[in-house]
Design a protein around this motif. Structure first.
Motif, PDB file in Angstrom:
ATOM      1  N   GLN A 190       0.816  -1.210   0.000  1.00  0.00           N
ATOM      2  CA  GLN A 190       0.000   0.000   0.000  1.00  0.00           C
ATOM      3  C   GLN A 190       0.853   1.264   0.000  1.00  0.00           C
ATOM      4  O   GLN A 190       0.393   2.325  -0.401  1.00  0.00           O
ATOM      5  CB  GLN A 190      -0.925   0.002   1.216  1.00  0.00           C
ATOM      6  N   ASP A 245      -1.287   2.969  -2.858  1.00  0.00           N
ATOM      7  CA  ASP A 245      -2.085   4.113  -2.419  1.00  0.00           C
ATOM      8  C   ASP A 245      -1.220   5.291  -1.995  1.00  0.00           C
ATOM      9  O   ASP A 245      -1.673   6.438  -2.009  1.00  0.00           O
ATOM     10  CB  ASP A 245      -2.962   3.706  -1.237  1.00  0.00           C
ATOM     11  N   HIS A 246       0.013   5.013  -1.572  1.00  0.00           N
ATOM     12  CA  HIS A 246       0.918   6.049  -1.064  1.00  0.00           C
ATOM     13  C   HIS A 246       2.289   5.856  -1.713  1.00  0.00           C
ATOM     14  O   HIS A 246       2.780   4.727  -1.813  1.00  0.00           O
ATOM     15  CB  HIS A 246       1.051   5.967   0.454  1.00  0.00           C
ATOM     16  N   ARG A 264      -1.172  10.889  -4.526  1.00  0.00           N
ATOM     17  CA  ARG A 264      -0.619   9.789  -3.741  1.00  0.00           C
ATOM     18  C   ARG A 264       0.832  10.050  -3.325  1.00  0.00           C
ATOM     19  O   ARG A 264       1.349   9.381  -2.442  1.00  0.00           O
ATOM     20  CB  ARG A 264      -0.685   8.480  -4.532  1.00  0.00           C
TER      21      ARG A 264
END
Length: 241
Positions: free
Chosen positions: A171, A198-199, A229
């Motif tokens: 993630q 996501d990051h 992001r």
């Protein structure tokens, strides 16, 4: 001990400049990666960091091994590295060094650590000589709440990042963006599209003028839907995910 910005059940990430990071888990475990803690951008006092529950080394270059020996001896933290580097560390008094190899997974202090591929070199800088240091690697760390972080180490872009994405589903991805010795923003943007995290955090930039890539440039090269992001961290200041 929780940092003041860390929420219960969240992951805290602190960048110390270059490729050095401290990840503090939801359960309070402190994972230190590539601890060159006296690099030009490191905050004052970074070398005295404590507590440390685990140290991960991606490869043998001095700008990544950094202060590992001193920190490991002081904190007694386990150090995980590719087998050849673990032998070097043991020879230099790090009794907690443990070797593994790419594709292997280890459980340490309640965390799951998997060593994955990287494309780079890994000679160990030893008193003016360069000795073999195995191969470079990256790590995927899964924390107590299932959150997964991929620290790519020093690497070029390679197609098997798709496999890392498919198999481990990180993630948060931490990717080199400086260029010259690693990927630059163009290649890192392509990696981000493969990894679908996501990051996104850039590293290995700004330490020296030749490491010219920036998070701003990376952001511009990403599809519009992915630009938010990118997290731009300040050395020494923690962020929470």
């Amino acid at each position: 001990m929780r940092t003041k910005n860390q929420k219960l059940g969240a992951l805290s990430i602190t960048w110390f400049g270059h490729s050095a990071f401290l990840l503090k888990s939801p359960g309070g475990k402190s994972v230190l990666i590539d601890p060159w803690l006296d690099n030009p951008n490191a905050p004052a006092g970074a070398k005295e960091i404590a507590p440390v529950d685990l140290i991960l080394l991606t490869h043998g270059h001095s700008d990544h091994v950094g202060n590992t020996i001193d920190v490991a001896k002081r904190t007694k933290a386990p150090v995980i590295a590719i087998y050849e580097i673990s032998l070097y560390l043991q020879e230099h008094g790090v009794s907690t060094a443990q070797g593994m190899n790419k594709g292997g997974t280890m459980r340490v202090n309640g965390l799951t650590v998997t060593m994955v591929d990287a494309r780079h070199s890994s000679g160990i800088d030893a008193g003016g000589a360069v000795i073999p240091g195995g191969e470079p690697a990256g790590f995927v760390v899964e924390f107590e709440n299932g959150f997964r972080v991929y620290h790519a180490g020093d690497t070029s872009l390679f197609g098997d990042m798709k496999l890392i994405a498919e198999l481990y589903k990180p993630q948060l991805v931490i990717l080199p963006i400086g260029g010259l010795y690693t990927m630059g923003p163009r290649e890192a943007a392509f990696a981000c599209k493969m990894l679908k995290a996501d990051h996104i955090v850039g590293m290995h930039y700004g330490t020296f003028p030749v490491l010219a890539g920036t998070p701003q440039e990376l952001r511009k090269l990403l599809p519009a839907a992915m630009r938010k992001r990118v997290m731009e961290l300040v050395p020494g200041q923690g962020a929470t995910i």
